[in-house]
Write a protein that holds these residues in place. Structure first.
Motif, PDB file in Angstrom:
ATOM      1  N   ILE A  32       0.847  -1.202   0.000  1.00 27.90           N
ATOM      2  CA  ILE A  32       0.000   0.000   0.000  1.00 27.90           C
ATOM      3  C   ILE A  32       0.880   1.249   0.000  1.00 27.90           C
ATOM      4  CG2 ILE A  32      -1.643   1.359   1.359  1.00 27.90           C
ATOM      5  CD1 ILE A  32      -2.853  -1.306   2.328  1.00 27.90           C
ATOM      6  N   TYR A  33       1.891   1.240   0.848  1.00 27.73           N
ATOM      7  CA  TYR A  33       2.827   2.377   0.941  1.00 27.73           C
ATOM      8  C   TYR A  33       3.423   2.689  -0.425  1.00 27.73           C
ATOM      9  CZ  TYR A  33       7.211   4.787   2.110  1.00 27.73           C
ATOM     10  OH  TYR A  33       8.253   5.670   2.156  1.00 27.73           O
ATOM     11  N   MET A  34       3.895   1.658  -1.140  1.00 30.11           N
ATOM     12  CA  MET A  34       4.531   1.875  -2.433  1.00 30.11           C
ATOM     13  C   MET A  34       3.522   2.338  -3.478  1.00 30.11           C
ATOM     14  SD  MET A  34       7.729   1.553  -2.204  1.00 30.11           S
ATOM     15  CE  MET A  34       8.184   1.448  -3.942  1.00 30.11           C
ATOM     16  N   ALA A  35       2.293   1.788  -3.413  1.00 31.31           N
ATOM     17  CA  ALA A  35       1.261   2.198  -4.367  1.00 31.31           C
ATOM     18  C   ALA A  35       0.899   3.669  -4.179  1.00 31.31           C
ATOM     19  CB  ALA A  35       0.020   1.317  -4.205  1.00 31.31           C
ATOM     20  N   VAL A  36       0.814   4.107  -2.917  1.00 30.30           N
ATOM     21  CA  VAL A  36       0.499   5.511  -2.625  1.00 30.30           C
ATOM     22  C   VAL A  36       1.643   6.409  -3.084  1.00 30.30           C
ATOM     23  CG1 VAL A  36       0.085   7.192  -0.781  1.00 30.30           C
ATOM     24  CG2 VAL A  36      -1.063   4.975  -0.726  1.00 30.30           C
ATOM     25  N   PRO A  43      -7.825   5.798  -4.113  1.00 35.23           N
ATOM     26  CA  PRO A  43      -7.976   4.567  -4.900  1.00 35.23           C
ATOM     27  C   PRO A  43      -8.820   4.742  -6.149  1.00 35.23           C
ATOM     28  CG  PRO A  43      -9.250   4.449  -2.856  1.00 35.23           C
ATOM     29  CD  PRO A  43      -8.392   5.675  -2.762  1.00 35.23           C
ATOM     30  N   SER A  44      -9.652   5.791  -6.196  1.00 32.83           N
ATOM     31  CA  SER A  44     -10.482   6.003  -7.389  1.00 32.83           C
ATOM     32  C   SER A  44      -9.660   6.495  -8.572  1.00 32.83           C
ATOM     33  CB  SER A  44     -11.603   7.004  -7.087  1.00 32.83           C
ATOM     34  OG  SER A  44     -11.086   8.295  -6.821  1.00 32.83           O
ATOM     35  N   ASN A  46      -6.121   5.809  -8.508  1.00 34.89           N
ATOM     36  CA  ASN A  46      -4.891   5.023  -8.431  1.00 34.89           C
ATOM     37  C   ASN A  46      -5.264   3.537  -8.477  1.00 34.89           C
ATOM     38  OD1 ASN A  46      -2.522   3.698  -7.790  1.00 34.89           O
ATOM     39  ND2 ASN A  46      -1.968   5.068  -6.105  1.00 34.89           N
ATOM     40  N   PRO A  47      -5.335   2.942  -9.687  1.00 33.81           N
ATOM     41  CA  PRO A  47      -5.756   1.535  -9.822  1.00 33.81           C
ATOM     42  C   PRO A  47      -4.882   0.573  -9.034  1.00 33.81           C
ATOM     43  CG  PRO A  47      -5.702   2.620 -11.964  1.00 33.81           C
ATOM     44  CD  PRO A  47      -5.062   3.558 -10.991  1.00 33.81           C
ATOM     45  N   SER A  48      -3.579   0.869  -8.957  1.00 36.39           N
ATOM     46  CA  SER A  48      -2.674  -0.022  -8.210  1.00 36.39           C
ATOM     47  C   SER A  48      -3.051  -0.051  -6.735  1.00 36.39           C
ATOM     48  CB  SER A  48      -1.222   0.428  -8.370  1.00 36.39           C
ATOM     49  OG  SER A  48      -0.808   0.321  -9.706  1.00 36.39           O
ATOM     50  N   LEU A  49      -3.370   1.117  -6.180  1.00 33.30           N
ATOM     51  CA  LEU A  49      -3.770   1.186  -4.776  1.00 33.30           C
ATOM     52  C   LEU A  49      -5.091   0.450  -4.569  1.00 33.30           C
ATOM     53  CD1 LEU A  49      -3.510   2.191  -1.879  1.00 33.30           C
ATOM     54  CD2 LEU A  49      -4.537   4.364  -2.603  1.00 33.30           C
ATOM     55  N   ARG A  50      -6.031   0.618  -5.480  1.00 33.41           N
ATOM     56  CA  ARG A  50      -7.323  -0.055  -5.356  1.00 33.41           C
ATOM     57  C   ARG A  50      -7.136  -1.570  -5.321  1.00 33.41           C
ATOM     58  NH1 ARG A  50     -12.922   0.265  -6.797  1.00 33.41           N
ATOM     59  NH2 ARG A  50     -13.761  -1.607  -5.802  1.00 33.41           N
ATOM     60  N   MET A  51      -6.260  -2.094  -6.148  1.00 32.99           N
ATOM     61  CA  MET A  51      -6.030  -3.535  -6.181  1.00 32.99           C
ATOM     62  C   MET A  51      -5.386  -4.029  -4.892  1.00 32.99           C
ATOM     63  SD  MET A  51      -4.960  -4.452 -10.087  1.00 32.99           S
ATOM     64  CE  MET A  51      -6.092  -4.136 -11.444  1.00 32.99           C
ATOM     65  N   VAL A  52      -4.434  -3.247  -4.373  1.00 33.57           N
ATOM     66  CA  VAL A  52      -3.799  -3.667  -3.114  1.00 33.57           C
ATOM     67  C   VAL A  52      -4.806  -3.592  -1.968  1.00 33.57           C
ATOM     68  CG1 VAL A  52      -1.901  -3.282  -1.516  1.00 33.57           C
ATOM     69  CG2 VAL A  52      -1.550  -2.874  -3.938  1.00 33.57           C
ATOM     70  N   MET A  53      -5.677  -2.588  -1.994  1.00 36.73           N
ATOM     71  CA  MET A  53      -6.706  -2.475  -0.958  1.00 36.73           C
ATOM     72  C   MET A  53      -7.680  -3.647  -1.040  1.00 36.73           C
ATOM     73  SD  MET A  53      -7.433   1.644  -0.897  1.00 36.73           S
ATOM     74  CE  MET A  53      -8.748   1.513   0.335  1.00 36.73           C
ATOM     75  N   ASP A  54      -7.999  -4.096  -2.261  1.00 41.86           N
ATOM     76  CA  ASP A  54      -8.839  -5.290  -2.422  1.00 41.86           C
ATOM     77  C   ASP A  54      -8.138  -6.506  -1.813  1.00 41.86           C
ATOM     78  OD1 ASP A  54     -10.876  -3.970  -3.699  1.00 41.86           O
ATOM     79  OD2 ASP A  54     -10.195  -4.452  -5.715  1.00 41.86           O
ATOM     80  N   LYS A  55      -6.851  -6.594  -2.057  1.00 38.32           N
ATOM     81  CA  LYS A  55      -6.067  -7.707  -1.493  1.00 38.32           C
ATOM     82  C   LYS A  55      -6.098  -7.643   0.029  1.00 38.32           C
ATOM     83  CE  LYS A  55      -1.299  -9.489  -1.535  1.00 38.32           C
ATOM     84  NZ  LYS A  55       0.053  -9.277  -2.114  1.00 38.32           N
ATOM     85  N   ALA A  56      -5.968  -6.437   0.570  1.00 37.91           N
ATOM     86  CA  ALA A  56      -6.006  -6.261   2.023  1.00 37.91           C
ATOM     87  C   ALA A  56      -7.337  -6.714   2.597  1.00 37.91           C
ATOM     88  CB  ALA A  56      -5.744  -4.796   2.370  1.00 37.91           C
ATOM     89  N   LYS A  57      -8.407  -6.313   1.941  1.00 40.83           N
ATOM     90  CA  LYS A  57      -9.741  -6.661   2.443  1.00 40.83           C
ATOM     91  C   LYS A  57     -10.019  -8.149   2.322  1.00 40.83           C
ATOM     92  CE  LYS A  57     -11.565  -2.025   1.652  1.00 40.83           C
ATOM     93  NZ  LYS A  57     -12.379  -1.145   0.782  1.00 40.83           N
ATOM     94  N   GLU A  67      -5.547   2.355   6.574  1.00 36.16           N
ATOM     95  CA  GLU A  67      -5.468   3.820   6.641  1.00 36.16           C
ATOM     96  C   GLU A  67      -4.097   4.293   7.106  1.00 36.16           C
ATOM     97  OE1 GLU A  67      -8.752   4.867   9.110  1.00 36.16           O
ATOM     98  OE2 GLU A  67     -10.239   4.223   7.626  1.00 36.16           O
ATOM     99  N   ARG A  68      -3.493   3.555   8.049  1.00 39.01           N
ATOM    100  CA  ARG A  68      -2.150   3.924   8.512  1.00 39.01           C
ATOM    101  C   ARG A  68      -1.132   3.818   7.384  1.00 39.01           C
ATOM    102  NH1 ARG A  68      -3.423   1.311  13.441  1.00 39.01           N
ATOM    103  NH2 ARG A  68      -2.409  -0.605  12.745  1.00 39.01           N
ATOM    104  N   ALA A  69      -1.253   2.759   6.578  1.00 43.20           N
ATOM    105  CA  ALA A  69      -0.313   2.567   5.477  1.00 43.20           C
ATOM    106  C   ALA A  69      -0.484   3.654   4.418  1.00 43.20           C
ATOM    107  CB  ALA A  69      -0.509   1.188   4.855  1.00 43.20           C
ATOM    108  N   ILE A  70      -1.743   4.038   4.152  1.00 43.97           N
ATOM    109  CA  ILE A  70      -2.001   5.116   3.187  1.00 43.97           C
ATOM    110  C   ILE A  70      -1.431   6.432   3.711  1.00 43.97           C
ATOM    111  CG2 ILE A  70      -3.812   6.520   2.129  1.00 43.97           C
ATOM    112  CD1 ILE A  70      -5.521   3.987   1.946  1.00 43.97           C
ATOM    113  N   LYS A  71      -1.646   6.691   4.982  1.00 37.30           N
ATOM    114  CA  LYS A  71      -1.137   7.927   5.585  1.00 37.30           C
ATOM    115  C   LYS A  71       0.379   7.963   5.538  1.00 37.30           C
ATOM    116  CE  LYS A  71      -1.511  10.748   9.782  1.00 37.30           C
ATOM    117  NZ  LYS A  71      -2.107  10.833  11.144  1.00 37.30           N
ATOM    118  N   LYS A  72       1.008   6.837   5.813  1.00 31.90           N
ATOM    119  CA  LYS A  72       2.467   6.772   5.789  1.00 31.90           C
ATOM    120  C   LYS A  72       2.978   7.048   4.379  1.00 31.90           C
ATOM    121  CE  LYS A  72       6.386   3.769   6.909  1.00 31.90           C
ATOM    122  NZ  LYS A  72       6.821   2.426   7.378  1.00 31.90           N
ATOM    123  N   GLY A  73       2.311   6.457   3.375  1.00 31.28           N
ATOM    124  CA  GLY A  73       2.725   6.667   1.996  1.00 31.28           C
ATOM    125  C   GLY A  73       2.512   8.094   1.534  1.00 31.28           C
ATOM    126  N   SER A  74       1.532   8.771   2.143  1.00 34.09           N
ATOM    127  CA  SER A  74       1.228  10.161   1.774  1.00 34.09           C
ATOM    128  C   SER A  74       2.167  11.154   2.424  1.00 34.09           C
ATOM    129  CB  SER A  74      -0.216  10.503   2.179  1.00 34.09           C
ATOM    130  OG  SER A  74      -1.138   9.625   1.580  1.00 34.09           O
TER     131      SER A  74
END
Length: 241
Positions: A32-36, A43-44, A46-57, A67-74
């Motif tokens: 997620i960090y790298m995708a962000v 994610p709307s 960033n297709p790569s982030l959306r796919m990793v988030m699907d994997k996470a879920k 959310e922590r990983a997204i925040k860290k990447g941001s």
């Protein structure tokens, strides 16, 4: 893909994966960090982030972790950097194995992967030695228990959504798509009210090899060693477990 059930292998590894839940979350957080970092936190767009988030879920990763990983990447102050690398090799009985890793130290990761192969009945291969045996596909699994939908109705839904192929067993409908069509097919099926037990873009073997009983234990040990490595994000193989 006909006749191959990815679901059987997923279920066969489920207990091993469940015992490593925290480690899996850590690895997905890195993805997620790298995708962000590469495509932004939305994610709307960033297709790569959306796919990793699907994997996470699909791995039941808590929203707080995502959310922590997204925040860290941001965070522009964060300066971690990882290389994506793929290793190829053979397991016992000539099983083809692909290892995807995300690492900040190629020497360390390469050594660890080689040791996992060599000490568990396998050998490392050259680049391209087994990758041609796999095809990148979108994969969706819908469990049939409690689902009042027959095969013909499900197939119609899949085709209308843009799916390419469906495999049916007593337990599950398995749907394959072109990777570029995967988000649209997934969203269309969810919109129809189907619950997706698994949804991901993955590597699917074009043919499979049956694993002899006397080789299963050492192959499982190889998979465990590879999956235990902090740098390894995914392991694919063409064994019919």
């Amino acid at each position: 893909m006909a006749g191959h059930s990815k679901w059987n292998n997923i279920q066969g590894r489920k207990n091993a994966q469940d015992s490593k839940r925290g480690k899996i979350f850590q690895k997905i957080s890195r993805e997620i960090y790298m995708a962000v970092k590469s495509g932004g936190p939305d994610p709307s767009t960033n297709p790569s982030l959306r796919m990793v988030m699907d994997k996470a879920k699909s791995n039941n990763m808590p929203n707080d972790n995502i959310e922590r990983a997204i925040k860290k990447g941001s965070n522009t102050a964060e300066n971690e950097n990882y290389d994506e690398v793929t290793y190829e090799g053979y397991g016992p009985n000539g099983i083809a194995v692909l290892v995807h890793a995300l690492t900040d130290n190629l020497n360390r990761t390469g050594t660890n992967v080689r040791v996992a192969f060599n000490k568990n009945g396998g050998t490392m291969g050259e680049k391209g030695s087994v990758s041609y045996m796999f095809e990148r596909k979108g994969y969706i699994a819908i469990e049939r228990e409690g689902l009042a939908v027959d095969e013909d109705t499900m197939l119609m839904s899949v085709l209308e959504a843009g799916g390419e192929e469906m495999e049916t067993s007593e337990e599950v409908f398995e749907i394959y798509t072109d990777p570029s069509d995967f988000p649209a097919v997934r969203d269309a099926l969810e919109k129809e009210g189907y619950t997706l037990a698994k949804s991901e873009v993955t590597m699917v073997p074009q043919t499979t090899v049956e694993m002899p009983e006397d080789k299963k234990a050492i192959f499982e040990q190889m998979l465990d060693k590879l999956e235990d490595d902090d740098d390894v994000s995914e392991v694919f193989h063409n064994a019919e477990m």
